[in-house]
Design a protein around this motif. Structure first.
Motif, mmCIF file in Angstrom:
data_model
loop_
_atom_site.group_PDB
_atom_site.id
_atom_site.type_symbol
_atom_site.label_atom_id
_atom_site.label_comp_id
_atom_site.label_asym_id
_atom_site.label_seq_id
_atom_site.Cartn_x
_atom_site.Cartn_y
_atom_site.Cartn_z
ATOM 1 N N ALA A 1 23.523 35.132 45.373
ATOM 2 C CA ALA A 1 24.429 34.227 46.098
ATOM 3 C C ALA A 1 25.410 35.032 46.949
ATOM 4 O O ALA A 1 26.480 34.550 47.293
ATOM 5 N N GLY A 2 25.033 36.255 47.285
ATOM 6 C CA GLY A 2 25.961 37.143 47.984
ATOM 7 C C GLY A 2 26.264 36.735 49.413
ATOM 8 O O GLY A 2 25.398 36.303 50.145
ATOM 9 N N SER A 3 27.525 36.903 49.791
ATOM 10 C CA SER A 3 27.971 36.546 51.144
ATOM 11 C C SER A 3 27.502 37.523 52.206
ATOM 12 O O SER A 3 27.620 37.250 53.394
ATOM 13 N N THR A 4 27.015 38.687 51.775
ATOM 14 C CA THR A 4 26.415 39.627 52.716
ATOM 15 C C THR A 4 24.986 39.854 52.256
ATOM 16 O O THR A 4 24.669 39.723 51.074
ATOM 17 N N LYS A 5 24.105 40.167 53.193
ATOM 18 C CA LYS A 5 22.709 40.317 52.817
ATOM 19 C C LYS A 5 22.167 41.727 53.045
ATOM 20 O O LYS A 5 21.374 42.212 52.257
ATOM 21 N N GLY A 6 22.580 42.373 54.137
ATOM 22 C CA GLY A 6 22.001 43.682 54.456
ATOM 23 C C GLY A 6 22.192 44.708 53.351
ATOM 24 O O GLY A 6 21.256 45.405 52.952
ATOM 25 N N ASP A 7 23.419 44.768 52.835
ATOM 26 C CA ASP A 7 23.711 45.764 51.802
ATOM 27 C C ASP A 7 23.028 45.425 50.478
ATOM 28 O O ASP A 7 22.531 46.317 49.768
ATOM 29 N N VAL A 8 22.961 44.148 50.161
ATOM 30 C CA VAL A 8 22.320 43.713 48.910
ATOM 31 C C VAL A 8 20.821 43.991 48.969
ATOM 32 O O VAL A 8 20.222 44.491 47.997
ATOM 33 N N ILE A 9 20.228 43.718 50.113
ATOM 34 C CA ILE A 9 18.779 43.945 50.274
ATOM 35 C C ILE A 9 18.459 45.433 50.209
ATOM 36 O O ILE A 9 17.479 45.853 49.589
#
Lengths: 302, 302
Positions: A110-118
């Motif tokens: 449910a993260g508000s950012t995606k690039g870093d999580v991916i």
């Protein structure tokens, strides 16, 4: 329900049951998700993983989760794992999960950012990254913690899915259905696009709002100023009541896109400063007119 | 009711009647004031002066005013004149009024800035400046024009009075009672203080809000961004729907105080930019914490 392309076994019951779901980080989003899934009757059991015993007890009391486990145990038991922790904690979560992650288990977040999580997911999960379908529910508010949770938090709201190249269509469809069962309307966007859009319409406004509160609080006549705020100031600074921890992580996690939007914003503000300093009323009115019209169009388009 | 210190004759009936009141500029504030005064039963007649026939007709139809006159005629007939025009038009209004201004007539205003309006009053009215008691009702909203007017606009809201050295206590009390009869709670603040406070809590947020809308609208992927706004963005930019003309005048009228607040704000934003660029999570969290707590205290103090 799961893809059976020789990669994984199909364990989860077809259609409307996601089996054992673990929510990692049982705050506003996580606890609301637990309530929503249970209300929709699409889970057998909801487990919670978290740092604060008090918060987990609250979530249990509310019925958002049925039990509390550690992340290793949760990984072994779960059919779906939802990472609802601040984005800077995602990498550590993947590291704990990876050795125990079975092929039947799907992960979403449910993260508000995606690039870093991916990036963290691909680096840590390796071949198992195909089991992770990244998401971002556009829901929530300034309050945090399980005590603020509501079963209808996602009703009528959007959840963005940013499928990885590695995700099969079936797994993407499963996770899409998962978020839909919580009440969301799901929309697919590419990860770079997601991070640019949300830098502009969410991350930057939060930074600007925090900065205004900080600027007022730091001034000599802070008490006087705070004693004379009106609806405009309160609207503008409402989002400054948000979780500092979460927003710290978002600023760092989406740094490049945020700095890009911030620099563009500062160009406009510095231009306005120049117009004010030079008494250029016509220039100011033109700029304000464009902005005012766009804001009215936004309301009209709802 | 008026001071009878040998300076002026007492014409206005005691206590609850302000006689013939003229509203100059019958927009949201002016028309609402007309409605409020008539509802309170404290006027004999309300006259309107304005630029737009369509708007004046609307005000007549709503009962906010009883008749339309030009400013010269209004000045001759009125017991109280309220200037509700954009602040940059105040000087021209004083210039039209001055030759016809009789000693029985009081003037007040509704301008969002006070320093520039007071300067214009003193320069144009000269000895008659004692008949002007400056005010600033903290009321209104993003909508403009008579059609948005409401009799209860000032109910429970504050009106700031910035008495001049030249104003007698009796005249200040009269104008205080005038704004109170419209529903306001009146508070006295010095003019320099007023302009500094409102630069910080009202004028600057409007500028920052306009700047964010302008920045998003000017970007390559504007449509995408505007298609994904949430409650936070809308809260932050709500005030950008305000009247560009009015805000142009405020920016120029309160230039010095606004530039001071803007420069302090930019120091904080540039510091945040640095923290983000340097990956300083602890620094960001500390700054966000301070702001977040202050914003929560603001809600708690309501």
């Amino acid at each position: 329900m799961k893809s059976n392309l020789g990669k994984r076994m199909t364990i989860i019951n077809p259609a409307s049951n996601y089996g054992t779901v673990t929510i990692v980080g049982v705050g506003l989003i996580g606890a609301s998700l637990g309530l929503a899934l249970k209300k929709a009757g699409v889970v057998t059991k909801v487990l919670g993983v978290g740092r604060s015993k008090e918060n987990l007890d609250q979530a249990l009391k509310m019925g958002a989760i049925d039990g509390v486990v550690d992340l290793v145990e949760a990984t072994k038991q779960s059919d779906v794992i939802v990472l609802c922790v601040p984005v800077a904690q995602m990498r550590a979560a993947f590291e704990v999960m990876e050795p125990h992650l079975e092929s039947r288990t799907m992960i979403t977040d449910a993260g508000s950012t995606k690039g870093d999580v991916i990036l963290a997911a691909k680096e840590v999960l390796g071949k198992k990254a195909c089991q992770f379908v990244p998401a971002h529910p556009i829901a929530g508010g300034a309050q945090h913690g399980a005590s603020a949770a509501r079963a209808d938090l996602f009703q009528g709201k959007q959840t963005i899915i940013c499928p990885l190249q590695e995700n099969s269509p079936e797994d993407t469809a499963l996770i899409t259905g998962f978020w839909e069962s919580a009440g969301s309307a799901v929309k697919k966007i590419g990860v770079v696009q997601h991070d640019a859009i949300y830098a502009a319409v969410s991350h930057l406004p939060h930074i600007l709002s925090y900065a205004l509160m900080a600027s007022v609080v730091n001034s000599e006549d802070a008490d006087q100023k705070l004693g004379h705020v009106g609806a405009g100031f309160k609207d503008f600074t409402r989002i400054a009541a948000s979780s500092p921890e979460m927003w710290r992580d978002i600023c760092l996690g989406n740094r490049a896109a945020i700095l890009k939007e911030l620099d563009q914003y500062l160009l406009i503000v510095n231009h306005m400063r120049k117009l004010i300093a030079e008494n250029d009323g016509a220039g100011l009115e033109k700029l304000f007119n464009k902005a005012s019209k766009a804001r009215q169009d936004l309301d009209a388009s709802e």
